[in-house]
Write a protein that holds these residues in place. Structure first.
Motif, PDB file in Angstrom:
ATOM      1  N   HIS A 112      23.975  47.065  77.555  1.00  0.00           N
ATOM      2  CA  HIS A 112      25.153  46.205  77.505  1.00  0.00           C
ATOM      3  C   HIS A 112      24.883  44.786  77.992  1.00  0.00           C
ATOM      4  CE1 HIS A 112      27.371  49.830  76.624  1.00  0.00           C
ATOM      5  NE2 HIS A 112      26.903  50.384  77.726  1.00  0.00           N
ATOM      6  N   ILE A 113      23.641  44.497  78.389  1.00  0.00           N
ATOM      7  CA  ILE A 113      23.291  43.176  78.906  1.00  0.00           C
ATOM      8  C   ILE A 113      22.652  42.341  77.801  1.00  0.00           C
ATOM      9  CG2 ILE A 113      21.879  41.943  80.591  1.00  0.00           C
ATOM     10  CD1 ILE A 113      24.218  43.418  81.817  1.00  0.00           C
ATOM     11  N   ASP A 114      23.110  41.095  77.666  1.00  0.00           N
ATOM     12  CA  ASP A 114      22.569  40.175  76.663  1.00  0.00           C
ATOM     13  C   ASP A 114      21.386  39.409  77.238  1.00  0.00           C
ATOM     14  OD1 ASP A 114      24.612  40.867  74.946  1.00  0.00           O
ATOM     15  OD2 ASP A 114      25.940  39.282  75.668  1.00  0.00           O
ATOM     16  N   THR A 157      20.090  35.525  68.970  1.00  0.00           N
ATOM     17  CA  THR A 157      19.050  35.361  69.985  1.00  0.00           C
ATOM     18  C   THR A 157      18.498  33.947  69.965  1.00  0.00           C
ATOM     19  OG1 THR A 157      18.455  37.684  69.771  1.00  0.00           O
ATOM     20  CG2 THR A 157      16.854  36.241  70.820  1.00  0.00           C
ATOM     21  N   ALA A 158      18.281  33.411  68.781  1.00  0.00           N
ATOM     22  CA  ALA A 158      17.764  32.050  68.673  1.00  0.00           C
ATOM     23  C   ALA A 158      18.753  31.038  69.225  1.00  0.00           C
ATOM     24  CB  ALA A 158      17.445  31.734  67.209  1.00  0.00           C
ATOM     25  N   ALA A 159      20.043  31.251  68.924  1.00  0.00           N
ATOM     26  CA  ALA A 159      21.058  30.329  69.438  1.00  0.00           C
ATOM     27  C   ALA A 159      21.118  30.390  70.952  1.00  0.00           C
ATOM     28  CB  ALA A 159      22.424  30.676  68.840  1.00  0.00           C
ATOM     29  N   ALA A 160      21.008  31.606  71.501  1.00  0.00           N
ATOM     30  CA  ALA A 160      21.028  31.739  72.958  1.00  0.00           C
ATOM     31  C   ALA A 160      19.820  31.076  73.583  1.00  0.00           C
ATOM     32  CB  ALA A 160      21.073  33.220  73.347  1.00  0.00           C
ATOM     33  N   ALA A 161      18.676  31.199  72.929  1.00  0.00           N
ATOM     34  CA  ALA A 161      17.474  30.554  73.452  1.00  0.00           C
ATOM     35  C   ALA A 161      17.631  29.045  73.459  1.00  0.00           C
ATOM     36  CB  ALA A 161      16.263  30.950  72.611  1.00  0.00           C
ATOM     37  N   ALA A 162      18.349  28.526  72.474  1.00  0.00           N
ATOM     38  CA  ALA A 162      18.589  27.082  72.435  1.00  0.00           C
ATOM     39  C   ALA A 162      19.432  26.640  73.612  1.00  0.00           C
ATOM     40  CB  ALA A 162      19.272  26.694  71.125  1.00  0.00           C
ATOM     41  N   SER A 182      31.478  26.343  73.269  1.00  0.00           N
ATOM     42  CA  SER A 182      32.796  26.968  73.266  1.00  0.00           C
ATOM     43  C   SER A 182      32.744  28.289  74.002  1.00  0.00           C
ATOM     44  CB  SER A 182      33.260  27.207  71.826  1.00  0.00           C
ATOM     45  OG  SER A 182      33.341  25.978  71.133  1.00  0.00           O
ATOM     46  N   LYS A 183      33.875  28.618  74.519  1.00  0.00           N
ATOM     47  CA  LYS A 183      33.977  29.924  75.181  1.00  0.00           C
ATOM     48  C   LYS A 183      34.022  31.011  74.132  1.00  0.00           C
ATOM     49  CE  LYS A 183      37.455  28.860  78.029  1.00  0.00           C
ATOM     50  NZ  LYS A 183      38.459  29.058  79.047  1.00  0.00           N
ATOM     51  N   LYS A 241      32.595  34.321  76.017  1.00  0.00           N
ATOM     52  CA  LYS A 241      31.260  34.214  75.441  1.00  0.00           C
ATOM     53  C   LYS A 241      30.931  32.754  75.154  1.00  0.00           C
ATOM     54  CE  LYS A 241      30.902  38.733  73.169  1.00  0.00           C
ATOM     55  NZ  LYS A 241      30.605  39.429  71.887  1.00  0.00           N
ATOM     56  N   ARG A 242      29.644  32.464  75.140  1.00  0.00           N
ATOM     57  CA  ARG A 242      29.106  31.192  74.663  1.00  0.00           C
ATOM     58  C   ARG A 242      27.927  31.512  73.757  1.00  0.00           C
ATOM     59  NH1 ARG A 242      30.105  26.997  79.179  1.00  0.00           N
ATOM     60  NH2 ARG A 242      32.349  27.280  79.464  1.00  0.00           N
ATOM     61  N   ASN A 243      27.959  30.987  72.548  1.00  0.00           N
ATOM     62  CA  ASN A 243      26.903  31.279  71.575  1.00  0.00           C
ATOM     63  C   ASN A 243      26.699  32.782  71.391  1.00  0.00           C
ATOM     64  OD1 ASN A 243      25.984  28.437  72.836  1.00  0.00           O
ATOM     65  ND2 ASN A 243      25.316  28.582  70.709  1.00  0.00           N
TER      66      ASN A 243
END
Length: 735
Positions: free
Chosen positions: A287-289, A701-706, A734-735, A85-87
Motif C-alpha cells: 500500500h506504500i507508493d 512512477t516517472a512523474a513521481a520521480a520528476a 495539485s492535490k 495525492k500529488r502526481n
C-alpha cells in the motif's frame, strides 16, 4: 466579538464573549521585563570554551546528566493517510517512526569508556544527518537557494551537537534533596536517599513531545534535555507529515537474493518468483507508493509540504485561512506516529529492547544513521525504568495543535494524564465532534510567547481551549513569557540569539525563557499528576519551585508592544530600542546586586503574565474529586505485551493484507480509522495493477520521480513567521 469566537463550532462549538483590550501602565507592559538570571550551567568540556560561532548548546540545569538514543523502526501497518495525492501518489504515508529519546543518565556518562567499548563518547548532531540534505530541506522551506542555506548552517551550527551522550545507561538513583536555582548542576552525579515509602530506584515519568512546523526531533533539544535532567524520559518524535524541513525515511535492507522486499521484487511490483521472503515484504508494503529510484537507493525523504495555491496558510494576515484538508490529514498522521512511538516505548519498558535494536534503521549502513546505532545499550536496565501507564503530552506550535487532538481522543490515547501546549498555532485545531467525550477532560497548560499573544485570532483560539477544559472541570492555565517570540521555546533562539533579538525584537534572555517554560511545566505537573504512577515524587525531588502558578490573573490584554499588522505574531515592537535595552539591563543588574534594596525586588509577575487559571475552589474540587479522571487510565493496556514483537523476524512481517477483511482488521487494531477509506482504495488499486501487470504504472512512477528531482526548488510566497520569501520557484502540484 472576535472572529474565532464568532465561529461557534471552530474550537469548542460554544459561543463566548469578545476579547478586551487595554493599555496598562508602563511599568507592567511598556518596559522590558526585569528578568532573573538563567540557571547556572557552567561549561563541561573543552568544546564549550572554544570560540566557535554558535557551536554548542548549554548544558542542562537539573540534577541528572542526560543521555539519548536515536531510534527508527518500521510501523506495524504501513499505509497511506488520507486521500490527498500529488502526481498520483499518496502525499502522506505511514511507514516508519523516528524519534530521539532523552533521559536521565547514570553516573559517569561522558567519562571513561563509551557504552559500545569505544574510547570516546558520541553525541547526536543537532542538525539531523545527512546534514547537507537537511540544509537543503531548510532552503526549500525558507524559499532561498540551497547554497545559501548550506553556507549559513556550515558557518554556524553544522557541527553543533546535542548535550546528551548517546546510549548512556539510564540513571538508577534518586538525586539529593535541596535542588534549587543555583545548585541544581552541583548535585549532578550524586546519590540521594529515596523518598519515604519509595523504591530504592526511581521509575521516571514519560513525556512525549511533538514539534512544530520546520522542526525535527532535535529542534527542541534544550527543552527536552531540561526535562530529562529533571527526571523525565522524553520521546521527541520526528513527524514525517511534511511539516518538517526534510526527514529521511529508511527502507528495510534487501534479502540475500538482492530482490527488493520493501516495495516488491521490482519497482513495478512484479512477481517475486516464489521467494517467500520477497512475497512477505511485498504483501506488507503493497500500500506504500515508491518510485523506482527510491526503491533502488533504499530510502526516500519527505520535504515540507506547501498547500496548493495557498503557501501562506500559516500567515496571520492570510485571508484564505488554513488549508484545513491538508492540516487535518497531517494531524492524523501525527497521531498515528505517536501511537507507534508509544508502542516502541512499551516494548522497551517491557524488556524487549533487544528486538527494537534489531529493527533499528538508524545504524551503520542506513542513511542518516550512526555506526554506533544502539551499540552497548544494556536493555535489561531499561525494563520498568519509566512509566508507560501514565504519560504527559507536550508540543510546540503545530505540535501543540497535535496535543489538543490527543487530549480529545482519549479512546485512542488511553494513558495520557495531562497536556502542555507551547505557543499553540490554533488555526488547524478542528472543532470537537458531537460526541461529548470528544472534549478536553484532562489538565491543560498553555504557555505562549508575547509575540503570539498579539495575534488576536490565535489568542482567542487558545482561550477557547482553556475554557473547553475548564468547563469540563479540569484545571487549565494560560500564561505568557514576556519579551518572548515564537521560536523562544526552540533551540533556534539559543543558537541564533542575536538574530532573534535583532530581527524579531525578543527581549527575554533565551535561556531564561527555557527556564520559565520548564519551571511552569514542572509546577503544573506536580499539581495535576497522581500520587502514584505519574512521577510526582521525582518531580517534587528535582524541580525548582518559582511559584509561577501563583501569579495573579491579568484581567486585560496589554498591547504596548504590539507590532504593526504586517509583523503580527512574527516580532515585537521595542521603541527607542538601544536606550530601552541599555536601561533595562542596568535596572536588572541593580536588582540582582541589591535584591530587595531597590523597590520590592523580583517577582515572577515581572517575567510572566497569567491570563487563565482555576479558582481556588475549582482547583480544590478537582483535587478532592474521586479518581480525578484517573479511572479512564488504562493501565492494563499499557502493560500488555506488544503482539507484533513476538514475531522472530520483524514486527511488520506478521501483518499481511490479502483481503478486505484483513485490511479492516489491521486498521481496527492499529487505530487507522481515519485512513481506512484511502487504504481500502489503494488496496483495490493494487489488485487491479498486479492483476493485469499493465496500465499507467510506469507513467506514474516517472512523474513521481520528476517530483523528487524538483524538490530542491523553493516555491514562491513562503512565510516563516518572520521573513518573506527570498526566492520564487515553481508552483506546487495539485492535490
Amino acid at each position: 466579538m472576535s472572529f474565532i469566537e464568532r465561529q461557534t463550532s471552530r474550537i469548542t462549538g460554544q459561543e463566548h464573549g469578545g476579547r478586551r483590550h487595554s493599555v496598562l501602565n508602563a511599568a507592567s507592559s511598556g518596559k522590558i521585563p526585569n528578568a532573573k538570571k538563567p540557571r547556572s550551567r557552567p561549561p563541561t568540556s573543552l568544546r564549550d570554551h572554544l570560540p566557535y560561532l554558535n557551536s554548542t548548546l548549554c548544558p542542562a540545569s537539573g540534577p541528572y546528566s542526560v543521555g539519548s538514543m536515536e531510534i527508527e523502526v518500521p510501523v506495524e501497518t504501513p499505509r497511506p493517510i488520507s486521500d490527498i495525492k500529488r502526481n498520483d501518489r499518496h502525499l502522506l504515508q505511514l511507514e516508519t517512526v523516528l524519534f530521539t529519546l532523552y533521559y536521565p543518565a547514570s553516573f559517569g556518562s561522558g567519562r571513561g569508556q563509551a557504552p559500545g567499548g569505544e574510547k570516546k563518547w558520541s553525541r547526536e548532531t543537532w542538525l539531523p544527518r545527512p546534514r547537507l540534505e537537511t540544509a537543503k530541506g531548510y532552503a526549500r522551506f525558507a524559499g532561498i537557494p540551497a547554497s545559501i542555506s548550506i553556507g549559513i548552517f556550515g558557518a554556524t551550527t553544522m557541527l553543533t551537537k546535542l548535550r546528551a551522550y548517546r546510549n548512556s545507561p539510564p540513571a538508577t538513583h534518586w538525586p539529593p534533596e535541596g535542588n534549587s536555582k543555583k545548585n541544581g548542576y552541583k548535585i549532578k552525579d550524586q546519590r540521594g536517599r529515596p523518598p519515604e515509602g519509595a523504591k530504592n530506584e526511581p521509575t521516571f515519568p514519560l513525556l512525549m513531545f511533538s514539534h512544530g512546523l520546520g522542526g525535527s526531533r532535535t529542534t527542541y533539544s534544550a527543552l527536552c534535555s531540561e526535562f530529562a535532567s529533571y527526571g523525565f524520559v522524553v520521546c521527541a518524535v520526528e513527524h514525517r507529515d511534511g511539516s518538517g524541513a526534510r526527514s529521511i525515511i529508511n527502507h528495510r535492507k534487501r534479502g540475500k537474493n538482492k530482490k527488493d522486499w520493501h516495495g516488491g521484487a521490482r519497482a513495478q511490483k512484479k512477481a517475486c518468483d516464489g521467494d517467500p521472503e520477497c512475497d512477505d515484504g511485498f504483501d506488507h508494503f503493497r500500500h506504500i507508493d515508491h518510485t523506482e529510484e527510491e526503491i533502488a537507493q533504499g530510502y526516500h525523504y519527505v520535504d515540507y509540504i506547501f498547500p496548493k495555491d495557498n503557501p501562506k496558510d500559516t500567515a496571520p494576515n492570510n485571508e484564505r485561512g488554513v488549508d484545513a484538508d491538508l492540516r487535518s490529514a497531517q494531524i492524523e498522521l501525527r497521531l498515528c506516529e505517536l501511537e507507534e512511538a508509544y508502542r516502541v516505548l512499551k516494548a522497551i519498558c517491557a524488556g524487549e529492547g533487544e528486538e527494537i535494536a534489531r529493527q533499528n534503521l538508524r545504524t551503520e549502513g542506513y542513511v542518516g544513521g550512526s555506526r554506533r546505532g544502539l551499540e552497548g545499550v544494556d536493555w535489561s536496565a531499561w525494563k520498568h525504568r519509566f512509566h508507560v501507564d501514565k504519560m504527559t503530552m507536550a508540543g510546540h506550535s503545530f505540535g501543540a495543535a497535535t496535543v489538543v487532538e490527543v487530549l480529545r481522543h482519549t479512546d485512542r490515547f488511553t494513558n495520557v494524564q495531562a497536556g502542555i501546549i507551547y505557543d499553540i498555532w490554533g488555526a488547524p485545531v478542528k472543532p470537537p465532534a458531537d460526541d461529548p467525550k470528544h472534549r478536553i477532560h484532562l489538565p491543560l497548560l498553555g504557555i505562549s510567547s508575547e509575540a503570539f499573544m498579539y495575534w488576536e485570532r490565535n489568542w482567542d483560539a487558545s482561550m477557547s481551549l482553556m475554557k473547553e477544559a475548564s468547563e469540563h472541570g479540569t484545571p487549565a492555565y494560560l500564561l505568557t513569557v514576556r519579551g518572548s517570540v515564537h521560536i523562544s521555546q526552540s533551540d533556534f533562539s539559543l543558537l541564533y540569539k542575536h538574530l532573534s533579538s535583532l530581527f524579531m525584537k525578543a527581549t527575554v534572555n533565551p535561556q531564561r525563557a527555557i527556564d520559565l517554560n520548564v519551571s511552569t511545566s514542572l509546577e503544573f505537573l506536580r499539581l495535576v499528576t497522581p500520587e502514584s504512577g505519574g512521577g510526582r515524587s521525582i518531580i517534587s525531588r528535582c524541580m525548582t519551585d518559582e511559584q509561577i502558578l501563583q501569579i495573579p490573573i491579568l484581567k486585560e490584554i496589554p498591547d504596548d508592544r504590539r507590532p504593526d499588522d504586517q509583523w503580527i505574531a512574527a516580532r515585537l515592537r521595542v521603541d527607542h530600542e538601544f536606550r530601552t535595552r541599555v536601561a533595562a539591563g542596568t535596572q536588572r543588574k541593580i536588582k540582582r546586586n541589591f535584591h530587595g534594596g531597590m523597590g520590592e525586588g523580583y517577582s515572577t509577575a515581572d517575567e510572566m503574565w497569567c491570563f487563565f487559571k482555576p479558582s481556588d475552589d475549582q482547583l480544590r474540587k478537582w483535587i478532592d474529586q474521586e479518581g480525578r479522571g484517573e479511572n479512564r487510565i488504562d493501565e492494563d493496556r499499557a502493560t500488555a505485551p506488544n503482539e507484533c514483537l513476538r514475531d522472530s523476524d520483524h514486527p511488520a512481517a506478521d501483518v499481511s493484507l490479502h483481503s478486505d477483511d484483513d485490511l479492516e482488521e489491521a486498521l481496527k487494531v492499529h487505530g487507522g480509522k481515519a485512513s481506512s477509506g484511502p487504504v481500502r482504495q489503494r488496496y483495490h488499486d493494487d489488485e487491479r495493477d498486479t492483476g493485469s501487470g499493465k496500465g499507467s504504472k510506469t507513467a506514474k512512477t516517472a512523474a513521481a520521480a520528476a517530483v523528487v528531482a524538483d524538490k530542491h526548488e523553493a516555491p514562491g510566497d513562503t512565510w516563516l513567521g518572520a521573513l518573506p520569501a527570498l526566492k520564487h520557484g515553481q508552483d506546487q502540484d495539485s492535490k
